[in-house]
Design a protein around this motif. Sequence first.
Motif, PDB file in Angstrom:
ATOM      1  N   ILE A   1      -3.354   4.520  13.752  1.00 17.85           N
ATOM      2  CA  ILE A   1      -2.953   3.687  12.447  1.00 17.85           C
ATOM      3  C   ILE A   1      -4.241   2.730  12.885  1.00 17.85           C
TER       4      ILE A   1
ATOM      5  N   GLN B   1      -6.989   4.372  10.469  1.00 19.00           N
ATOM      6  CA  GLN B   1      -6.791   4.095   9.081  1.00 19.00           C
ATOM      7  C   GLN B   1      -6.968   2.692   8.527  1.00 19.00           C
ATOM      8  N   THR B   2      -6.910   1.657   9.376  1.00 24.79           N
ATOM      9  CA  THR B   2      -6.912   0.160   9.300  1.00 24.79           C
ATOM     10  C   THR B   2      -8.383  -0.102   9.042  1.00 24.79           C
TER      11      THR B   2
ATOM     12  N   ASP C   1      -9.829   1.437   5.871  1.00 25.61           N
ATOM     13  CA  ASP C   1      -8.949   0.810   4.555  1.00 25.61           C
ATOM     14  C   ASP C   1      -9.611  -0.477   4.383  1.00 25.61           C
ATOM     15  N   THR C   2      -9.961  -1.121   5.397  1.00 28.46           N
ATOM     16  CA  THR C   2     -10.438  -2.729   5.277  1.00 28.46           C
ATOM     17  C   THR C   2     -11.821  -3.105   5.468  1.00 28.46           C
TER      18      THR C   2
ATOM     19  N   THR D   1     -10.184  -6.319  14.649  1.00 26.65           N
ATOM     20  CA  THR D   1      -8.966  -5.472  14.088  1.00 26.65           C
ATOM     21  C   THR D   1      -8.036  -5.765  15.378  1.00 26.65           C
TER      22      THR D   1
ATOM     23  N   LEU E   1      -0.618 -10.644   9.401  1.00 23.40           N
ATOM     24  CA  LEU E   1      -0.372  -9.473   8.541  1.00 23.40           C
ATOM     25  C   LEU E   1       0.502  -9.840   7.308  1.00 23.40           C
TER      26      LEU E   1
ATOM     27  N   ARG F   1      -0.320  -7.274   0.882  1.00 25.15           N
ATOM     28  CA  ARG F   1      -1.477  -6.312   1.407  1.00 25.15           C
ATOM     29  C   ARG F   1      -2.603  -6.808   1.777  1.00 25.15           C
TER      30      ARG F   1
ATOM     31  N   PHE G   1      -5.512  -4.157   1.955  1.00 24.38           N
ATOM     32  CA  PHE G   1      -5.432  -2.733   2.089  1.00 24.38           C
ATOM     33  C   PHE G   1      -4.541  -2.142   1.075  1.00 24.38           C
TER      34      PHE G   1
ATOM     35  N   LEU H   1      -1.902   2.627   3.306  1.00 23.73           N
ATOM     36  CA  LEU H   1      -1.836   1.802   4.599  1.00 23.73           C
ATOM     37  C   LEU H   1      -0.752   0.739   4.730  1.00 23.73           C
ATOM     38  N   GLN H   2      -0.079   0.166   3.773  1.00 17.08           N
ATOM     39  CA  GLN H   2       0.958  -0.595   3.694  1.00 17.08           C
ATOM     40  C   GLN H   2       2.149   0.063   4.172  1.00 17.08           C
TER      41      GLN H   2
ATOM     42  N   LEU I   1       1.582   0.968   8.101  1.00 19.85           N
ATOM     43  CA  LEU I   1       1.826  -0.293   8.739  1.00 19.85           C
ATOM     44  C   LEU I   1       3.134  -0.719   8.920  1.00 19.85           C
TER      45      LEU I   1
END
Length: 328
Positions: A163, A166-167, A170-171, A178, A186, A191, A210, A214-215, A218
């Motif tokens: 995760i 991926q974060t 994506d961000t 992070t 969050l 998002r 995001f 990803l939502q 998460l």
Amino acid sequence: MEKIDMQIDEFMNYCQSKNLSRKTLMSYEQTLRLFARYLLDTVKVIDATKLTEKMFREYIVSLKERGKYSVVAEEKSKKTNNPQNRKDLGKKISVSTINNYTRNIKVFYAFLLEQSFIKKNPLTNIKSIKCDRKPKEFIEDMEIIKLLKSMDNSKFHEYRDSIIIQTLLDTGTRISETLSILVQDLDLANRSILLQAENTKGSKHRYVYFSQELQKELRRWLQYKDRYVESNYLFPSVKCNKLQIGSFETNLRQYGQRIGINIHPHQLRNNFAKRFLMAGGNLFTLSKILGHSDISITTNSYLDLSDDDIRKSYQAFSPLANMRKAGK
């Protein structure tokens, strides 16, 4: 303690009062302590105000000639840092590192001028060394997919790291930012993630955003995390503490070895930036997302698009093709 040490102490107190990040403070202090050691040992200067442009240029030459870790600010640090065990011991210091040292020392002398310790800045004519930039390493889509598939999501730490990867992708956040995210930062509904000022490089809070994909990931991760650990951190260690950068870097390197690629966290941030531009994003927005203090930093860091990148990007923005689409 020599006068230059006290001058550096005063500068560091000033920087601390400006609420600069811990990383920036450490960079300034390490650079200045090494520089002070050079002045004391080589030119017998104990007062920073006695520096001349000629002395500094000689310092730059010495940096080019000496190897990495061959000089330390304090001899006793060798016992804890063990520079003799480093694989790159003695290798040439990169131009970018020398430029970074120069920037840090120029900030120090700007402070001395501002505080009237000196009447004229001896580094006014000092410019950064020109160097060829290496293109950022790009990770292909299939490599990312293969990497994520190689991870065992039945294990807490591997699922968490999946995760995190991926974060980052994506961000575009830094790994330090992070790993500092709290659950309360969050906002799944909108998002978005609030990066607190104390955790960002520029010491200013900012929001990153995001995707729906990803939502979903998460939301599932939060449910899983809460079953096994009690922690306010979004990505905690197994022992519920803040996950350390070094631990994640080691894990990521091992995941990369599984599929035969070298990978580190900042590559994921680089990949986010390149993919954002390739998808039609503009530099101003990208600069804000990445948390750069100046758009020129973004321009210098992330404009290494290859001819093939430009060809692919052009296809989506061809004026003639888009006019014909509009006319249908």
